[in-house]
Design an enzyme around this catalytic site. Sequence first.
Site, PDB file in Angstrom:
ATOM      1  CG  HIS A  78      -2.017   1.273   1.431  1.00 18.22           C
ATOM      2  ND1 HIS A  78      -3.469   1.190   0.982  1.00 18.22           N
ATOM      3  CD2 HIS A  78      -1.608   2.204   1.858  1.00 18.22           C
ATOM      4  CE1 HIS A  78      -3.905   2.024   1.334  1.00 18.22           C
ATOM      5  NE2 HIS A  78      -3.183   3.183   1.886  1.00 18.22           N
ATOM      6  CD  GLU A  79       1.590   3.930   3.969  1.00 21.17           C
ATOM      7  OE1 GLU A  79       1.875   4.285   3.162  1.00 21.17           O
ATOM      8  OE2 GLU A  79       0.595   3.343   4.564  1.00 21.17           O
TER       9      GLU A  79
ATOM     10  CG  HIS B 109       0.155   5.831  -0.470  1.00 18.99           C
ATOM     11  ND1 HIS B 109      -1.147   6.334  -1.243  1.00 18.99           N
ATOM     12  CD2 HIS B 109      -0.524   5.382   0.708  1.00 18.99           C
ATOM     13  CE1 HIS B 109      -1.798   6.082  -0.575  1.00 18.99           C
ATOM     14  NE2 HIS B 109      -1.547   5.924   0.428  1.00 18.99           N
TER      15      HIS B 109
ATOM     16  CG  HIS C  91      -5.857   6.099   0.576  1.00 20.36           C
ATOM     17  ND1 HIS C  91      -6.129   7.056   1.027  1.00 20.36           N
ATOM     18  CD2 HIS C  91      -5.831   5.297   0.032  1.00 20.36           C
ATOM     19  CE1 HIS C  91      -4.833   6.562   2.053  1.00 20.36           C
ATOM     20  NE2 HIS C  91      -5.307   5.808   1.883  1.00 20.36           N
TER      21      HIS C  91
ATOM     22  CE1 TYR D 215      -7.611   4.117   6.069  1.00 20.61           C
ATOM     23  CE2 TYR D 215      -6.798   3.892   3.559  1.00 20.61           C
ATOM     24  CZ  TYR D 215      -5.972   3.784   5.040  1.00 20.61           C
ATOM     25  OH  TYR D 215      -5.040   4.677   4.978  1.00 20.61           O
TER      26      TYR D 215
END
Length: 268
Positions: free
Chosen positions: A169-170, A173, A179, A225
């Site tokens: 996930h990071e 980014h 997101h 999310y």
Amino acid sequence: MLVFSWFLVTLLLVASSWAKEEVATTEEDTYRELSVGELLERANRDRTHDFNEPALIGGDIAIKLEADRNADPCTSRGCLWQKWSDGKVYIPYFIANHYSSREMSIIIRGLESFSSISCIRFRPYQDGDYEWLSIESRNGCYSYVGRQGGGQTVSLDRQGCLYHSTVQHELLHAMGFNHEQTRSDRDNHIRVYWENIIDGMAYNFDKINTLNQGTPYDYNSVMQYERYAFSKNNRPTMVPIPDSNVSFGQATQMSKNDIDRLNRLYDC
């Protein structure tokens, strides 16, 4: 009698060790079953901002300026990492030495997971590199969006951030992605219940001009999310539409759409 006592003590020690190992395994499995959004919220829940740490938006996106709060740097100024003549995108990284060998293996696995599905190649930092990812255990889990120039921090706190899903996930980014629930077409797929969001955190749901790369909205994205994200009253902050029963926000690794849009963005 002495031999029997020794055997009994040994048996008790082994049983105790098994019990401890079983408890540890159970606890690890419990955390592993959490979605990436739940893990990130848990890790960043008690984070306090100070002058040594960047401000965060969206829960885990680092920003340098307040002007970046409502803008996607990848669409406003460009953010791609350099592509080389062999068609690969080599991204230097440096991992701080405060991680254990087990923690290092989780980070390395996350970095290497990009090689088999894209033209992205993370490689160790070398003298002379002028831009790189500095992976550190700082205050929570966070990353800047896209290439920033120089050394840019990817925080993977030892307390709560070291899971395959959170590493991916990071890194996404850092590659330039926001997101899923902030996509420009979000309202066609997700209804946001603003009244259930923690006071002062509504900006985490602001839509921006995201890099969708022609891919459909993805409920299974590792960047999506979950239903109760940033809820102040244990009621949903997001519900899928038109079918409210659709499962979403439960990813534990990159989805096919995550991979497709990564490859399209970098023309792999």
